[in-house]
Design a protein around this motif. Structure first.
Motif, short mmCIF file in Angstrom:
data_model
loop_
_atom_site.label_atom_id
_atom_site.label_comp_id
_atom_site.label_asym_id
_atom_site.label_seq_id
_atom_site.Cartn_x
_atom_site.Cartn_y
_atom_site.Cartn_z
N PHE A 196 0.79 -1.23 0.00
CA PHE A 196 0.00 0.00 0.00
C PHE A 196 0.83 1.28 0.00
O PHE A 196 0.26 2.38 -0.05
CB PHE A 196 -0.94 0.02 1.22
N GLY A 197 2.15 1.16 0.09
CA GLY A 197 2.98 2.36 0.07
C GLY A 197 3.37 2.83 1.46
O GLY A 197 2.86 2.35 2.48
N GLU A 198 4.27 3.79 1.50
CA GLU A 198 4.80 4.28 2.78
C GLU A 198 3.75 4.96 3.64
O GLU A 198 3.91 5.07 4.86
CB GLU A 198 5.96 5.25 2.52
N CYS A 199 2.67 5.43 3.03
CA CYS A 199 1.65 6.15 3.79
C CYS A 199 0.97 5.28 4.84
O CYS A 199 0.33 5.79 5.78
CB CYS A 199 0.60 6.74 2.84
N ILE A 200 1.10 3.94 4.72
CA ILE A 200 0.44 3.04 5.66
C ILE A 200 1.29 2.79 6.90
O ILE A 200 0.80 2.28 7.91
CB ILE A 200 0.12 1.68 4.96
N ALA A 201 2.59 3.17 6.85
CA ALA A 201 3.53 2.86 7.93
C ALA A 201 3.09 3.34 9.31
O ALA A 201 3.26 2.62 10.30
CB ALA A 201 4.91 3.44 7.59
N PRO A 202 2.51 4.54 9.45
CA PRO A 202 2.12 4.99 10.80
C PRO A 202 1.01 4.16 11.45
O PRO A 202 0.73 4.35 12.63
CB PRO A 202 1.63 6.43 10.55
N TYR A 203 0.41 3.26 10.69
CA TYR A 203 -0.75 2.53 11.21
C TYR A 203 -0.46 1.04 11.45
O TYR A 203 -1.38 0.26 11.65
CB TYR A 203 -1.93 2.67 10.24
N VAL A 204 0.82 0.69 11.48
CA VAL A 204 1.19 -0.71 11.73
C VAL A 204 0.73 -1.16 13.11
O VAL A 204 0.50 -2.35 13.35
CB VAL A 204 2.72 -0.89 11.56
N PHE A 205 0.58 -0.20 14.04
CA PHE A 205 0.14 -0.55 15.40
C PHE A 205 -1.23 -1.22 15.42
O PHE A 205 -1.62 -1.84 16.41
CB PHE A 205 0.11 0.71 16.27
N LEU A 206 -1.98 -1.12 14.32
CA LEU A 206 -3.30 -1.76 14.26
C LEU A 206 -3.20 -3.27 14.07
O LEU A 206 -4.18 -3.99 14.31
CB LEU A 206 -4.10 -1.18 13.09
N LEU A 207 -2.03 -3.75 13.67
CA LEU A 207 -1.91 -5.13 13.20
C LEU A 207 -2.15 -6.17 14.29
O LEU A 207 -2.92 -7.13 14.10
CB LEU A 207 -0.54 -5.34 12.56
N GLN A 208 -1.52 -6.04 15.45
CA GLN A 208 -1.64 -7.07 16.48
C GLN A 208 -3.07 -7.19 17.03
O GLN A 208 -3.56 -8.31 17.20
CB GLN A 208 -0.64 -6.80 17.61
N PRO A 209 -3.79 -6.09 17.31
CA PRO A 209 -5.20 -6.25 17.69
C PRO A 209 -6.03 -6.90 16.59
O PRO A 209 -6.97 -7.66 16.89
CB PRO A 209 -5.65 -4.80 17.95
N ILE A 210 -5.71 -6.63 15.34
CA ILE A 210 -6.42 -7.28 14.23
C ILE A 210 -6.17 -8.79 14.26
O ILE A 210 -7.09 -9.59 14.02
CB ILE A 210 -5.99 -6.67 12.88
N ILE A 211 -4.95 -9.19 14.56
CA ILE A 211 -4.63 -10.62 14.65
C ILE A 211 -5.45 -11.27 15.76
O ILE A 211 -5.99 -12.38 15.59
CB ILE A 211 -3.12 -10.82 14.90
#
Length: 445
Positions: free
Chosen positions: A328-343
Motif C-alpha cells: 500500500f505504500g509508505e503512507c500506511i507505515a504509521p498505522y502498523v500498530f493496528l496489526l496485532q489487535p487485528i490478529i
C-alpha cells in the motif's frame, strides 16, 4: 449395501483413502491456489483495461452483489454434508437441494440488483452469479470426495478451477475488452472442470444424480435454517463496528483499517484449512462413542489454531510493516500498530467459526445459532464502547470481544453435548432425514 459401496471404480474398488495430513496439504494447496487466482483476476481487469477503471468497478460490484446472496445459496449444507457419516441423504439429494437454493437465491439476487444497480450492470451480475453457481455445485461433489477421504481430488480441482478461469478471463478480456464475455469464458472454464474432472472422480464413489423430493427439501430447509441465520450473523459481526468507525472517523479511517487487516486474513484461512478436513472425523468419533479420541482431536485442533495464530503474529511483528508498505505504500507505515489487535480479532473469529461448525457436525444447529447470534448482539454495545475509546483499534477489540462471548456460549453447548454423548436429538434427526423418494424426480449426470 449403500450406493457408494455398490458403485466401484474401473480398478475394481473404491480409491484408497489418504491420511489426514495428506488431505490437509492437498486442501490447503488447492484452496490457496484458487484464492490467489481469484485475486489476480481483479488485478488483471485493471492491468488489461485501456486506461479506465469502469470494468474493474463493475466486476467489483458484481462480486459484492452476488456475495450478499452466497450464504443463502450455500445454505450451510457443506458442513452438514461432510458430517453425514451415516449417509442419511444421497449425493443426488444434496445436489437437488443445492440447485433449489441456487435458483431461489438467483431470483432474489436479480430483484435486489434491479433496484440497486444500473441497468447495464444486470447482465454482469447474472453472468457472475452463474459462474459462482457452478462452483457451488462442485462443492457438493467435493463433499463426497471428503467423506471418502480423497481431498487430493478437491485440491486438484481447485487448482484447475483457479488457473483455467484466470487464463480464460485474461485471454478473452485482453482480446475483447468486454467484461461480460470474459466472465462467460470463466463460466465455460469452470464448467469444463466440473464435467471433465470432478464428476468422473466423484463417480468412483457413487452415482452423480440430481434427486430431491418435496419432503426432503422441507427437511433441509427446516434443519439448516438456524445455521444459515447464524452464518449471516457471524458475517455481520465486524460490519457494525466498521460502519460506526466510518460514521465517526470518516471513510479514510475505515480504508486504513481494511488495508492493514488484509494480511491477517491468512489466520482465518489457515484455521479453516486446518479444521476443515476434520469435520467428518469429529462426528464419526462422537457418534461411534469414541469420546476420548474426540476430545484428543479437539485439543490438537485448538492447539493448532493457537499455533497458527502465534506463528502469524510473530512473523507479522517482524515483516508486517514491510509487507504493508510493499502493498500500500509508505503512507500506511504509521498505522502498523493496528496489526496485532487485528490478529487477535481474526483468531477469535476463527474459533467462533470452528466451534460453530463443530456443533453443526454434531447436529446441534440451535446451539450454533445461539452462539453466533449472541456474538452479533453483543458487538453492538461493544462497538460504541470500544470505537469511542480506541478509534480504529476499537473495531478489533469490539469484534474480538463479541466473538469470544460467542465462543463461550458455543463451548458451553459443546461441553453439555459431550457429557450427554450421542443423544436423542441426533437419532431423531436421522429419523426425520430418512430417505423419502415420494414425489421426487431423479436425473443422472
Amino acid at each position: 449395501m449403500s450406493e457408494a459401496s455398490a458403485h466401484h471404480s474401473k480398478e475394481g474398488g473404491a480409491p484408497k483413502q489418504l491420511s489426514v495430513k495428506a488431505n490437509m496439504l492437498w486442501n490447503s494447496a488447492g484452496s490457496m491456489t484458487y484464492l490467489a487466482c481469484q485475486w489476480l483476476t481483479t488485478i488483471v481487469v485493471v492491468r488489461l483495461s485501456s486506461g479506465a477503471f469502469d470494468n474493474a468497478g463493475l466486476l467489483s460490484l458484481a462480486m459484492s452483489v452476488v456475495g450478499i446472496f452466497g450464504t443463502f445459496a450455500n445454505y450451510k449444507m457443506g458442513t452438514y454434508q461432510i458430517s453425514d457419516i451415516k449417509r442419511e441423504n444421497t449425493l443426488g439429494e444434496y445436489m437437488g437441494f443445492r440447485c433449489l437454493t441456487l435458483a431461489g437465491s438467483f431470483v432474489a439476487c436479480m430483484v435486489y440488483a434491479w433496484f440497486t444497480c444500473a441497468a447495464y450492470a444486470l447482465a454482469t451480475v447474472a453472468l457472475f452469479y452463474a459462474f459462482k453457481a457452478v462452483g457451488l455445485l462442485i462443492d457438493i461433489l467435493h463433499g463426497e470426495d471428503q467423506v471418502n477421504r480423497r481431498m487430493d481430488y478437491i485440491g486438484k480441482s481447485f487448482m484447475l478451477q483457479g488457473v483455467s478461469t484466470l487464463a480464460a478471463f485474461a485471454v478473452v478480456y485482453g482480446l475483447t475488452q468486454n467484461l461480460n464475455l470474459a466472465i462467460v469464458a470463466m463460466l465455460v472454464a469452470v464448467t469444463l472442470v466440473m464435467v471433465l474432472f470432478d464428476v468422473p472422480h466423484c463417480r468412483r464413489f457413487t452415482r452423480v444424480t440430481v434427486n430431491l423430493s418435496a419432503k426432503k427439501a422441507a427437511f433441509f430447509l427446516r434443519t439448516s435454517l438456524p445455521a444459515v441465520v447464524a452464518s449471516v450473523a457471524a458475517s455481520a459481526i465486524f460490519t457494525v463496528p466498521k460502519q460506526y468507525l466510518a460514521m465517526v472517523s470518516g471513510d479514510a479511517a475505515l480504508g486504513i483499517y481494511a488495508s492493514v487487516a488484509a494480511p491477517a486474513l491468512v489466520i482465518q484461512m489457515g484455521a479453516q484449512y486446518l479444521y476443515g478436513p476434520l469435520l467428518d472425523i469429529f462426528p464419526r468419533m462422537f457418534f461411534e462413542g469414541d469420546i476420548k479420541g474426540f476430545l484428543a482431536l479437539l485439543r490438537k485442533t485448538v492447539l493448532g489454531i493457537i499455533g497458527v495464530t502465534a506463528a502469524c503474529a510473530i512473523v507479522l511483528e517482524f515483516i508486517g510493516a514491510w509487507a504493508l508498505e510493499l502493498l500500500f505504500g509508505e503512507c500506511i507505515a504509521p498505522y502498523v500498530f493496528l496489526l496485532q489487535p487485528i490478529i487477535l480479532s481474526t483468531a477469535a473469529t476463527a474459533f467462533l467459526w470452528f466451534f460453530g461448525d463443530l456443533l453443526i457436525t454434531l447436529r446441534r444447529f440451535w446451539a450454533n445459532f445461539a452462539g453466533n447470534v449472541m456474538a452479533f448482539v453483543s458487538v453492538i454495545p461493544l462497538t460504541f464502547a470500544c470505537v469511542n475509546v480506541w478509534d480504529m483499534n476499537g473495531v478489533s477489540f469490539a469484534g474480538a470481544g463479541a466473538c469470544l462471548l460467542g465462543v463461550l456460549v458455543l463451548l458451553g453447548f459443546l461441553v453439555h453435548t459431550v457429557q450427554r454423548g450421542p443423544d436423542r436429538l441426533a437419532r431423531r434427526s436421522a429419523t426425520e432425514g430418512a430417505r423419502d423418494a415420494d414425489g421426487s424426480v431423479e436425473v443422472e449426470v
